[in-house]
Design an enzyme around this catalytic site. Sequence first.
Site, PDB file in Angstrom:
ATOM      1  N   CYS A  75       0.772  -1.245   0.000  1.00 48.81           N
ATOM      2  CA  CYS A  75       0.000   0.000   0.000  1.00 48.81           C
ATOM      3  C   CYS A  75       0.803   1.294   0.000  1.00 48.81           C
ATOM      4  CB  CYS A  75      -0.995  -0.009   1.151  1.00 48.81           C
ATOM      5  SG  CYS A  75      -0.389  -0.775   2.658  1.00 48.81           S
ATOM      6  N   LYS A 129      -8.192   6.631   3.326  1.00 52.04           N
ATOM      7  CA  LYS A 129      -6.839   6.266   3.755  1.00 52.04           C
ATOM      8  C   LYS A 129      -5.765   7.224   3.234  1.00 52.04           C
ATOM      9  CE  LYS A 129      -3.759   2.203   3.605  1.00 52.04           C
ATOM     10  NZ  LYS A 129      -3.751   0.741   3.385  1.00 52.04           N
ATOM     11  N   HIS A 131      -1.863   7.016   4.781  1.00 49.59           N
ATOM     12  CA  HIS A 131      -0.779   6.030   4.894  1.00 49.59           C
ATOM     13  C   HIS A 131       0.524   6.471   4.237  1.00 49.59           C
ATOM     14  CE1 HIS A 131       0.031   1.427   5.358  1.00 49.59           C
ATOM     15  NE2 HIS A 131       0.596   2.174   6.296  1.00 49.59           N
ATOM     16  N   HIS A 221      -9.673  -4.389   3.071  1.00 47.42           N
ATOM     17  CA  HIS A 221      -8.548  -4.701   3.959  1.00 47.42           C
ATOM     18  C   HIS A 221      -9.022  -5.459   5.193  1.00 47.42           C
ATOM     19  CE1 HIS A 221      -4.817  -4.148   6.163  1.00 47.42           C
ATOM     20  NE2 HIS A 221      -4.303  -3.447   5.180  1.00 47.42           N
ATOM     21  N   ASP A 285      -5.010  -0.946  -4.880  1.00 54.04           N
ATOM     22  CA  ASP A 285      -3.671  -0.418  -4.631  1.00 54.04           C
ATOM     23  C   ASP A 285      -2.578  -1.459  -4.804  1.00 54.04           C
ATOM     24  OD1 ASP A 285      -4.382  -1.870  -2.369  1.00 54.04           O
ATOM     25  OD2 ASP A 285      -3.513  -0.449  -0.955  1.00 54.04           O
TER      26      ASP A 285
END
Length: 584
Positions: A75, A129, A131, A221, A285
Amino acid sequence: MKMIFEWILIWCFLHGSIAFQQQVRKKPHIITIIADDLGWNDVGFHGSNQIPTPNIDALAYNGRILNRHYTQPICTPSRASLLTGRYPIRYGLQGPPIYTRVRIGLPLDEKTLPQYLKELGYVTRLVGKWHLGYYQNDFTPLNRGFDSHFGYYNGWTRYNDSILTVDDVWGYDARDNYNHAGDRFRGRYATDVFTEEAVNIIKKHDTSEPLFLDLSHLAVHAIVGDILLVKNQTENDEKFSYIKDPHRRLFAGILTELDKSVGKVIAALNEKKMLENSIILFMSDNGGATEDNNERASFKNSASNWPLRGWKSSVTEGGVRGVATIWSPLINATSHSVSNEIIHITDWLPTFYAAAGGNVEKLGEIDGVNQWPYLTGERNSSARKEVLININEVTNDSAIIIDDWKYIRLNESTPKRYEGARGRDNSHPYNMEQVLQSKTHTVLNKFSSNTFDSVKQFASLRLRSTIDDKCWERIEVVEKTEYSANLRCFQTGCLFNIKNDPCEFTDLSENEPNLISKFQSKMHLYRRQLVPQQKASADPDCDPRKYHDYWSPWVESDGSVGSSSSNVVMIFVAGLVLFLFNHV
């Protein structure tokens, strides 16, 4: 003289503003919908009939299916590649994802896609997200080009309360810009919350300005410890009772809600009359997480990359050949088709920038290739013939593709068998009628000529989007025995004709010594350019208990984030005008 100059300035300002507004209206809205850890074979349009994905399939059939869309293996590197247009080896993010509690982030001198688009007049929104680091505020989305961020900083949260637990330390990871947003998630399902936020952004958007909306979902996820959360497990078990694996049944429920989200977002764009000038990219991703033997966490969300080899975190095709499709009325000349040309995740920065009217030559030294001419039919093929999949100098995994060939080196921990669900269930046939009745097809069909038989056309596209006919040897071996041929690429590496053998079954390295030498030389050049991986240990100062039980930036900003380049230009121009005004 000053009065004349004042009138000239006013005239230029007024006419420049009108021209700018007209130019802005022509720029397409850009919407990216990113699924987290979705497998190649988890969607119906790649041949799976186990889990219905009618909205995603309808988007693919009405648009362009990108059959050779490559991402990074995991990711953080993928998201960094998307936003910078540069390989992660350029800035030390080619390794594992950014773990919680470490002082690592996307380097501040890396300019991002939203920053480029803002210079072209875009409103930029991130939902979901991030990250890419948050130990300082400088690294968070609002300082990296996004006008707003509603979502979370780390790699995952729980679906029903936004809590992230690491090594028995828990905290909420939910932000509305810089504000705590845990209450928005309490007792609700994360996919619904993110979809609702995206839909509200669309409804409230001033359509005279172009919008860049990055909807980066938590789904599909898994949570650490192989936890999969659905909205109602009893109803989910009943709905997907034909799926024998209980983990796969839960995965089906998560994916179903993601599919509904796609339909709701497209319906909102239609109601706002934005679809007429929009680009919608749906992608994963990285490959599906069938199993991830990560030293810090273990995820197994029962995804399917069948019949590709490998999974999330691997440079084999199952880890990096991701689900992707793009739709836009601007590319209708090449819609209803399957692309087998190489496209890499770094390509989207220059592609979107070009679609927005930007001059890609101004992007500097990037690895991404402008695919807009190919997507709109100005070119017959992709401008990309080479893609560095990755070089992980710590694990010694690496791979590169040039034309039809893939050279790959793996470490000895690579497993000897295919892992993951097949995703093919003869007891549950594919339901094309469900695709035709989906929100997505109902909306997008009006942009088609309506001169074709949808069922026949879509069935043909689906058949062309599968790769089973090229992988029959591997499928036959895996079906007959639990173990497949061992993929030993540990020392000199393996060579595959990836066009004819996408399942990496037949190593041709002994037959092609000249090609092996060419690939090894190319990899050597990339290794010389590699920036070592950013490394940091867990910082105890990151304890959420110090920040009202929220995972939060915990290091004071060093002030390294200043004016953006656009602000510098504005200041310079303003200074120049004042100078001329006072000296005429």
